[in-house]
Design a protein around this motif. Sequence first.
Motif, mmCIF file in Angstrom:
data_model
loop_
_atom_site.group_PDB
_atom_site.id
_atom_site.type_symbol
_atom_site.label_atom_id
_atom_site.label_comp_id
_atom_site.label_asym_id
_atom_site.label_seq_id
_atom_site.Cartn_x
_atom_site.Cartn_y
_atom_site.Cartn_z
ATOM 1 N N LEU A 157 -9.115 -14.725 -26.197
ATOM 2 C CA LEU A 157 -8.686 -13.345 -26.556
ATOM 3 C C LEU A 157 -8.650 -12.306 -25.205
ATOM 4 O O LEU A 157 -9.158 -12.415 -24.320
ATOM 5 C CB LEU A 157 -9.831 -12.947 -27.447
ATOM 6 C CG LEU A 157 -10.016 -13.434 -28.748
ATOM 7 C CD1 LEU A 157 -11.122 -13.092 -29.625
ATOM 8 C CD2 LEU A 157 -8.957 -13.826 -29.551
ATOM 9 N N PHE A 158 -7.837 -11.184 -25.507
ATOM 10 C CA PHE A 158 -7.739 -10.218 -24.599
ATOM 11 C C PHE A 158 -8.835 -9.282 -24.819
ATOM 12 O O PHE A 158 -9.373 -8.475 -25.605
ATOM 13 C CB PHE A 158 -6.509 -9.421 -24.991
ATOM 14 C CG PHE A 158 -5.359 -10.072 -25.084
ATOM 15 C CD1 PHE A 158 -4.470 -9.993 -25.977
ATOM 16 C CD2 PHE A 158 -5.058 -11.055 -24.137
ATOM 17 C CE1 PHE A 158 -3.086 -10.682 -26.320
ATOM 18 C CE2 PHE A 158 -3.790 -11.780 -24.383
ATOM 19 C CZ PHE A 158 -2.842 -11.597 -25.334
ATOM 20 N N ASN A 159 -9.808 -9.466 -23.586
ATOM 21 C CA ASN A 159 -11.182 -9.015 -23.803
ATOM 22 C C ASN A 159 -11.241 -7.469 -23.573
ATOM 23 O O ASN A 159 -12.183 -6.799 -24.077
ATOM 24 C CB ASN A 159 -11.982 -9.481 -22.336
ATOM 25 C CG ASN A 159 -12.124 -10.946 -22.374
ATOM 26 O OD1 ASN A 159 -12.547 -11.494 -23.176
ATOM 27 N ND2 ASN A 159 -11.617 -11.656 -21.307
ATOM 28 N N HIS A 160 -10.247 -6.954 -23.375
ATOM 29 C CA HIS A 160 -10.220 -5.331 -23.223
ATOM 30 C C HIS A 160 -9.877 -4.785 -24.460
ATOM 31 O O HIS A 160 -9.712 -3.503 -24.607
ATOM 32 C CB HIS A 160 -9.303 -4.911 -21.981
ATOM 33 C CG HIS A 160 -8.018 -5.154 -22.383
ATOM 34 N ND1 HIS A 160 -7.435 -6.565 -22.258
ATOM 35 C CD2 HIS A 160 -6.810 -4.349 -22.246
ATOM 36 C CE1 HIS A 160 -6.185 -6.338 -22.333
ATOM 37 N NE2 HIS A 160 -5.784 -5.270 -22.675
ATOM 38 N N TYR A 164 -15.197 -5.858 -30.186
ATOM 39 C CA TYR A 164 -14.513 -6.503 -28.914
ATOM 40 C C TYR A 164 -14.920 -7.963 -28.846
ATOM 41 O O TYR A 164 -16.015 -8.396 -29.458
ATOM 42 C CB TYR A 164 -15.139 -5.674 -27.839
ATOM 43 C CG TYR A 164 -14.565 -4.480 -27.381
ATOM 44 C CD1 TYR A 164 -14.919 -3.167 -28.076
ATOM 45 C CD2 TYR A 164 -13.176 -4.408 -27.039
ATOM 46 C CE1 TYR A 164 -14.417 -1.945 -27.996
ATOM 47 C CE2 TYR A 164 -12.625 -3.016 -26.764
ATOM 48 C CZ TYR A 164 -13.290 -1.869 -27.371
ATOM 49 O OH TYR A 164 -12.717 -0.716 -27.351
ATOM 50 N N GLY A 221 -16.506 -9.619 -26.677
ATOM 51 C CA GLY A 221 -17.950 -9.838 -26.240
ATOM 52 C C GLY A 221 -18.852 -9.676 -27.181
ATOM 53 O O GLY A 221 -19.910 -9.870 -27.111
#
Lengths: 214, 255, 225
Positions: free
Chosen positions: B92-95, B137, B139
């Motif tokens: 996944l795009f972490n940002h 997000y 995370g």
Amino acid sequence: MDLGQFVSYIASGTVYTVGVTLISLPAGLLIGIILALLYVYGGKTAARVLNLYSTIFRGIPPVVLLFILFFAVSKGINLSAFWAGSLSLGVVSSAYQMEIVRGALLSVSGDQMMAARAVGLSRLQAIRYVVIPQAIRLAIPPWSNEAAIIIKDSSLVYALGVPEILRRAQLIGASSQKYLPAYISAAIIYFLLVFITTHLLTLLEKKLAIPSNP
Amino acid sequence: MPKPILTIKNLTKKYGENVIFQHLDLDVNEGDTIVIIGPSGTGKSTLLRCVNLLTRPNEGQIWLDDEEITAKGADEDQVRQHVGMVFQNFLLFNHLTALGNVKLGLTKVKHMSDAQATEKAMHELTRVGLADRANHYPGQLSGGQQQRVGIARALAMDPRVMLFDEPTSALDPELIGEVLEVMRQLALDGMTMLVVTHEMGFAREVADRIIFMEKGYIVEEGSPDEMFNHPKFPRTREFLWKITELYGKKEKDAE
Amino acid sequence: MLTWLSYFERFGKNFLRGTAVTLELTAVGLAIGFVLGLLLALARCYGPKWLRNLAGAYIAIFRGTPLLVQLFIIYYGLPEIGITFTQTTSAYLALGLNSAAYQAEYLRGSINAIGEAQMQAGRAVGLSKWKTIGYVILPQALRLALPSWSNEPVSLLKTTAIVFLIAVQDLMAEGKRAATATFDFVGTYLAIAVVYLVMVFVLDALLKFLERKTRIPGMDIETRR
């Protein structure tokens, strides 16, 4: 001369120190980012050339490079010591900043690039919308270190005659024959500058951090 | 007999001297769920990566809906809009938030307006059961949740084919179920799927066809019934027996 | 354009003399820095709180202020309270004290990485705290630190270039003298730069060789160079 006048004379050099830093650091960043992008995404030839650039510009002592660039610039263009020194320092910094940005880009790139392409994003879009936003966050700690280094290395331009902190300390130390308090005052001011800067950048890092539950 | 949605002919991939696979042929019909099984490192993932052109094969052709995607002038980015991929490590795009992840392709590639993209993205997130986590997000999400977002992200592009590269291999045992359930529902809804996995229960229940690959060759293929109950090759029998034993035990332990 | 190459011929002997001084400065600074750095690292890792804070303050001060200022304080400032050093000694001190602060951090990092588990293993076998540190932890920590510590000798070599500002006769000082003779500042300093590059290159190669030779199989740490 009383202590207050003594210290404030030295402190007035802060403007020049900050000035040198505020020119050289962003200059180095701009050059560094462009070069880093070329290094990582520009193909084999670009990478080889930039590797050479990095090796040379990071292998020469900053003061030597500063002198070379300063005298070279002064031969060609009529700039003040302040500007010539600051821009030269910026070029010195650019090689280190290129490596910092490159490191951050490489840490993110690989997998994230693959995931971005899989969704149909072009290479350019992937770099812009997926890699760079994440790389910025990774780059802040080492960049904070570079900022501290530039603040300290700005003291080198005293040798070029720029009336920054160290130069002022030297002048007043000589005239009052009180070198020790002069240089200690200078040290304290530099310390405060570095301290404040690194703390501000740590705050920035926290503000930009991507939320996660550890 | 309807024309296959995906045709792979004579596909070969090597890295220098190292041959990953060669002369591979495969036809996939619309709505099929093909499960590819086999020992690790036998080219299954590489095969998937060729289908969405993340890797270029050395020889052979791939057709998607009558277009040869391996042709010289083919627009790779275009092709990837029609082939969705779900990765073992989610990627996944972490940002970006879950919603942001699903929206990115819609706004930047399909040029949808923000409102349209949000609507479509929420639809897909709801489909995988994560509408309430849209603003989290990566995370902040569990592995299973991240993978489901990954599936939603791929689905949002309305692909013709979905590729799953060991989607549950990086998940804790208790989180595997939620992802397999989403995949199962997807298959029932008629999505064409190529799945590389070790999950034999899924293969047995959901696959239309199972392909057993080893050392870069397709050893055997057939319906789940054929493969599990009457495999033609001893190697197939051996592999399936071993892995069913292992995973059957895992399922029992997880209970 | 290439007249600067001729400077090697003309000033070769001087440059060589200066290079020797530069290498000396690097070696002494590194040695002082290592001994002091190790003490600081041990103080930070195993000392009582007041010692940890003291070491921490030392490191913060020496990393938070320019080396040039430290050098000036030692050479120009200390005589005012009765402590006088020659230029060369001042340089050795400044370089050593400064390097210690950076080496302390490298060493502290790797001691921590080896740290707690190995300490317990050592104590369990009956070794005292300090024997464990000496025979179990440090041998491993020093090897682990080598890749990142390798930055320090090269960094120090480059850092020595500033001591010409208090008239220590290092390579840069020879360069300055040559430059005033040729009036070709850019060219002369370019020649000096080349000599530094060669030194850096050789030192780097030497360190990489050392790294390979002392590596313990299976014990690696991700390094960022």
